[in-house]
Design a protein around this motif. Structure first.
Motif, PDB file in Angstrom:
ATOM      1  N   HIS A   1      -4.917 -75.977  32.842  1.00 50.00           N
ATOM      2  CA  HIS A   1      -5.478 -74.945  31.260  1.00 50.00           C
ATOM      3  C   HIS A   1      -5.464 -76.259  30.289  1.00 50.00           C
ATOM      4  CE1 HIS A   1      -5.432 -72.045  28.322  1.00 50.00           C
ATOM      5  NE2 HIS A   1      -6.668 -72.342  28.577  1.00 50.00           N
TER       6      HIS A   1
ATOM      7  N   GLU B   1      -9.296 -78.615  32.455  1.00 48.57           N
ATOM      8  CA  GLU B   1      -9.954 -77.939  30.979  1.00 48.57           C
ATOM      9  C   GLU B   1     -10.250 -78.662  30.044  1.00 48.57           C
ATOM     10  OE1 GLU B   1     -10.403 -75.122  28.115  1.00 48.57           O
ATOM     11  OE2 GLU B   1      -8.984 -75.120  29.181  1.00 48.57           O
TER      12      GLU B   1
ATOM     13  N   GLU C   1     -15.048 -76.851  27.507  1.00 51.30           N
ATOM     14  CA  GLU C   1     -15.308 -75.795  26.902  1.00 51.30           C
ATOM     15  C   GLU C   1     -16.164 -75.711  25.440  1.00 51.30           C
ATOM     16  OE1 GLU C   1     -12.902 -71.648  25.550  1.00 51.30           O
ATOM     17  OE2 GLU C   1     -12.496 -72.796  27.316  1.00 51.30           O
TER      18      GLU C   1
ATOM     19  N   ILE D   1     -18.701 -74.472  30.697  1.00 52.15           N
ATOM     20  CA  ILE D   1     -17.756 -72.939  29.941  1.00 52.15           C
ATOM     21  C   ILE D   1     -18.051 -72.482  28.490  1.00 52.15           C
ATOM     22  CG2 ILE D   1     -16.829 -73.121  31.916  1.00 52.15           C
ATOM     23  CD1 ILE D   1     -13.798 -73.295  30.709  1.00 52.15           C
TER      24      ILE D   1
ATOM     25  N   GLN E   1     -20.430 -71.323  33.542  1.00 51.22           N
ATOM     26  CA  GLN E   1     -19.786 -71.206  33.600  1.00 51.22           C
ATOM     27  C   GLN E   1     -19.494 -69.358  32.175  1.00 51.22           C
ATOM     28  OE1 GLN E   1     -16.625 -70.696  36.669  1.00 51.22           O
ATOM     29  NE2 GLN E   1     -16.607 -72.512  36.650  1.00 51.22           N
TER      30      GLN E   1
ATOM     31  N   LEU F   1     -17.151 -67.213  30.021  1.00 52.49           N
ATOM     32  CA  LEU F   1     -15.991 -66.419  29.291  1.00 52.49           C
ATOM     33  C   LEU F   1     -15.258 -65.571  29.145  1.00 52.49           C
ATOM     34  CD1 LEU F   1     -14.867 -70.320  28.151  1.00 52.49           C
ATOM     35  CD2 LEU F   1     -14.478 -69.037  30.111  1.00 52.49           C
TER      36      LEU F   1
ATOM     37  N   ASP G   1     -16.195 -67.690  34.583  1.00 53.21           N
ATOM     38  CA  ASP G   1     -15.280 -67.372  34.512  1.00 53.21           C
ATOM     39  C   ASP G   1     -14.026 -67.133  33.196  1.00 53.21           C
ATOM     40  OD1 ASP G   1     -12.448 -68.773  34.221  1.00 53.21           O
ATOM     41  OD2 ASP G   1     -13.649 -70.959  33.520  1.00 53.21           O
TER      42      ASP G   1
ATOM     43  N   THR H   1     -16.696 -68.348  41.008  1.00 53.09           N
ATOM     44  CA  THR H   1     -15.870 -67.296  40.678  1.00 53.09           C
ATOM     45  C   THR H   1     -14.313 -68.232  40.362  1.00 53.09           C
ATOM     46  OG1 THR H   1     -15.809 -66.648  42.547  1.00 53.09           O
ATOM     47  CG2 THR H   1     -16.549 -65.113  41.958  1.00 53.09           C
ATOM     48  N   ASN H   2     -14.519 -68.369  38.251  1.00 54.29           N
ATOM     49  CA  ASN H   2     -13.116 -68.253  37.856  1.00 54.29           C
ATOM     50  C   ASN H   2     -12.288 -66.915  37.342  1.00 54.29           C
ATOM     51  OD1 ASN H   2     -11.180 -70.072  37.458  1.00 54.29           O
ATOM     52  ND2 ASN H   2     -12.288 -72.078  36.737  1.00 54.29           N
TER      53      ASN H   2
ATOM     54  N   TRP I   1      -8.794 -66.596  34.314  1.00 55.45           N
ATOM     55  CA  TRP I   1      -8.181 -67.436  33.627  1.00 55.45           C
ATOM     56  C   TRP I   1      -7.296 -66.780  33.022  1.00 55.45           C
ATOM     57  CZ3 TRP I   1      -7.981 -65.727  28.791  1.00 55.45           C
ATOM     58  CH2 TRP I   1      -9.818 -65.127  28.397  1.00 55.45           C
TER      59      TRP I   1
ATOM     60  N   THR J   1      -7.666 -71.217  36.821  1.00 53.44           N
ATOM     61  CA  THR J   1      -7.218 -71.730  36.088  1.00 53.44           C
ATOM     62  C   THR J   1      -5.703 -71.383  35.106  1.00 53.44           C
ATOM     63  OG1 THR J   1      -9.251 -72.362  34.745  1.00 53.44           O
ATOM     64  CG2 THR J   1      -7.797 -72.712  33.239  1.00 53.44           C
TER      65      THR J   1
END
Length: 248
Positions: free
Chosen positions: A25, A55, A119, A152, A172, A174, A192, A215-216, A218, A238
């Protein structure tokens, strides 16, 4: 035969759990000594760690430069309202220059095995978001990093715009307010979401996987949370502590 079936089930379960990949992250910055998040050093640390990806956050200055910073402010200045020449006068806390997207991508290109999880931060208007998307994709393509980059965003417009500009990119969402079925219907590649979203919607991980979505979760820094998500077969996690989870 029953023993064989049980054995196959166990192997399948182990393989599913082993598939959980780790993403740093804002890079691997929580080191000893600690460095600065979203810095080139944090990205370099991730590359040395040999995990799935790093990320980072992209914003645009008033005069159209793309820079890497999580918060909307740098050195007390609002990035979107400030020219790059003024922003770059303030170095990061680790002494690095204020990073541009180009400098970050150039460091990322040094290790093609580490995915760059881009991101793109929401902007004040759709027009600004669309410009941010277009310029980010141009920068990535100029360095021939298409296969190394995934996207993302909290902005649904940004997610849709990325797919509009180049549908081949993995994108993805968020924000956590759309179900897996809605994500699939909108043509995005995955969810995500904060891990609490999956706690509140316990069927979403299974639904997303059944739909072929990425699939994620954070930002997972707790071992118990990580183990539970892994048990459920989540694809990615993440985290600020990628070194803790990489071999778990």
């Amino acid at each position: 035969m029953k023993k064989m079936i049980c054995g196959l089930g166990l192997v399948t379960s182990l393989l599913m759990n082993a598939q959980t990949q780790i993403i740093a992250h804002r890079g691997f910055w929580k080191t000893q000594p600690e460095t600065t998040e979203n810095s080139l050093k944090a990205l370099e640390n991730t590359q040395k760690l040999k995990i799935y990806g790093s990320e980072f956050d992209v914003r645009m200055t008033k005069d159209g430069y793309l820079v890497i910073n999580h918060d909307e402010h740098h050195g007390g200045m609002t990035i979107a309202d400030t020219n790059f020449a003024d922003l770059e006068k303030v170095k990061l806390s680790n002494g690095e220059n204020f990073p541009t997207l180009k400098s970050y991508l150039e460091q990322g290109k040094k290790d093609p095995k580490v995915k760059l999880i881009v991101e793109i931060k929401p902007a004040a208007t759709k027009a600004l978001e669309d410009e941010l998307v277009r310029k980010t994709i141009i920068a990535i393509k100029d360095l021939k990093l298409e296969s190394q980059c995934e996207f993302i965003s909290f902005s649904f417009n940004i997610c849709k715009e990325i797919k509009k500009v180049d549908a081949s990119f993995k994108v993805q969402y968020l924000n956590g307010d759309l179900s897996p079925e809605q994500i699939k219907k909108e043509g995005l590649d995955g969810i995500d979401y904060h891990y609490n979203i999956f706690k509140k919607n316990p069927t979403w991980l299974a639904e997303a996987k059944s739909l072929g979505l990425i699939t994620n979760a954070w930002t997972v820094n707790d071992v118990k949370v990580f183990d539970e998500l892994k048990k459920q077969g989540i694809g990615f996690v993440t985290t600020n502590t990628p070194d803790v989870f990489k071999d778990r």
